[in-house]
Scaffold this motif. Structure first.
Motif, short mmCIF file in Angstrom:
data_model
loop_
_atom_site.label_atom_id
_atom_site.label_comp_id
_atom_site.label_asym_id
_atom_site.label_seq_id
_atom_site.Cartn_x
_atom_site.Cartn_y
_atom_site.Cartn_z
N GLN A 95 -11.80 -3.52 -0.85
CA GLN A 95 -11.94 -2.47 0.23
C GLN A 95 -10.83 -1.59 -0.25
O GLN A 95 -9.97 -1.86 -0.73
CB GLN A 95 -11.92 -2.98 1.53
N PRO A 96 -11.08 -0.09 -0.04
CA PRO A 96 -9.96 0.82 -0.13
C PRO A 96 -8.88 0.49 0.38
O PRO A 96 -7.64 0.54 -0.11
CB PRO A 96 -10.77 1.96 0.48
N ALA A 97 -8.63 -0.29 1.60
CA ALA A 97 -7.44 -0.76 2.00
C ALA A 97 -6.60 -1.63 1.17
O ALA A 97 -5.56 -1.86 1.66
CB ALA A 97 -7.71 -1.30 3.54
N ASP A 98 -7.41 -2.28 0.23
CA ASP A 98 -6.70 -3.36 -0.70
C ASP A 98 -6.00 -2.62 -1.83
O ASP A 98 -5.15 -3.15 -2.67
CB ASP A 98 -7.84 -4.35 -1.22
N THR A 99 -6.12 -1.08 -1.69
CA THR A 99 -5.31 -0.49 -2.88
C THR A 99 -3.83 -0.44 -2.69
O THR A 99 -3.53 -0.34 -1.53
CB THR A 99 -5.79 1.06 -2.75
N GLY A 100 -3.17 -0.53 -3.81
CA GLY A 100 -1.77 -0.74 -3.66
C GLY A 100 -1.15 -1.58 -5.01
O GLY A 100 -1.82 -1.81 -5.89
N VAL A 101 0.01 -1.84 -4.89
CA VAL A 101 0.52 -2.50 -6.02
C VAL A 101 0.79 -3.98 -5.37
O VAL A 101 1.14 -4.24 -4.26
CB VAL A 101 2.16 -2.00 -6.28
N GLY B 96 8.25 -11.07 5.84
CA GLY B 96 8.32 -9.85 6.38
C GLY B 96 9.31 -8.67 5.63
O GLY B 96 9.31 -8.51 4.48
N LYS B 97 10.02 -8.08 6.64
CA LYS B 97 10.79 -6.96 5.92
C LYS B 97 12.07 -7.45 5.07
O LYS B 97 12.61 -6.81 4.35
CB LYS B 97 11.50 -6.02 6.91
N ALA C 175 0.92 -1.14 -0.07
CA ALA C 175 0.13 0.15 0.01
C ALA C 175 0.97 1.17 0.18
O ALA C 175 1.99 1.18 0.29
CB ALA C 175 -0.75 0.03 1.41
N PRO C 176 0.43 2.40 -0.44
CA PRO C 176 1.09 3.50 -0.38
C PRO C 176 1.69 3.83 0.84
O PRO C 176 0.98 4.13 1.80
CB PRO C 176 0.26 4.73 -0.90
N GLY C 177 2.97 4.14 0.85
CA GLY C 177 3.61 4.37 2.29
C GLY C 177 3.77 3.39 3.06
O GLY C 177 4.13 3.34 4.22
N SER C 178 3.70 2.05 2.78
CA SER C 178 3.68 0.96 3.84
C SER C 178 4.65 -0.15 3.28
O SER C 178 4.85 0.03 2.04
CB SER C 178 2.15 0.18 3.85
#
Length: 130
Positions: A87-93, A111-112, A40-43
């Protein structure tokens, strides 16, 4: 040469559905474990769903359970992610990633340390908005 190419991302309204595809080359889906990751953007990038190379065992994140379904077609060298009730929270690449050694659950829970996964696609953008 190993390659993964994602497609299927687009703008969809909340509650809608999409099916993402990942076409692979340079390896067999019968030998590598593979999965879908969401950023997600910024995540941070996070594992959404992964499928095993052998018996096809699957893993789903809590957010994906009951809404998303991962599947593979070895004959077509393609892995799919069916996403429902978006849902909007599913937005992203959404990225497709594969590894010959990491088991499918470990793949999704990397993870990271996502750079430890052997191969990544360039991603496909999903936007959930009215």
């Amino acid at each position: 040469q190993v390659q993964l190419v994602e497609s299927g991302g687009e703008l969809v309204q909340p509650g809608g559905s999409l099916r993402l595809s990942c076409v692979v080359s340079g390896f067999s889906l019968d030998d590598w474990n593979i999965g879908w990751f969401h950023q997600a953007p910024g995540s941070e990038r996070e594992g959404v769903s992964c499928i095993g190379s052998g018996n096809g065992g699957t893993y789903y994140s809590d957010r994906a359970k009951g809404r998303f379904t991962i599947s593979r077609d070895s004959a077509k060298n393609t892995v799919y992610l069916q996403m429902n009730s978006l849902q909007p929270a599913d937005t992203g690449v959404y990225f497709c990633a594969a590894d010959p050694a990491l088991q499918f659950r470990a793949l999704c829970l990397v993870g990271k340390d996502w750079s430890s996964i052997a191969s990544w696609g360039k991603g496909t953008l999903v936007t959930v908005s009215s």
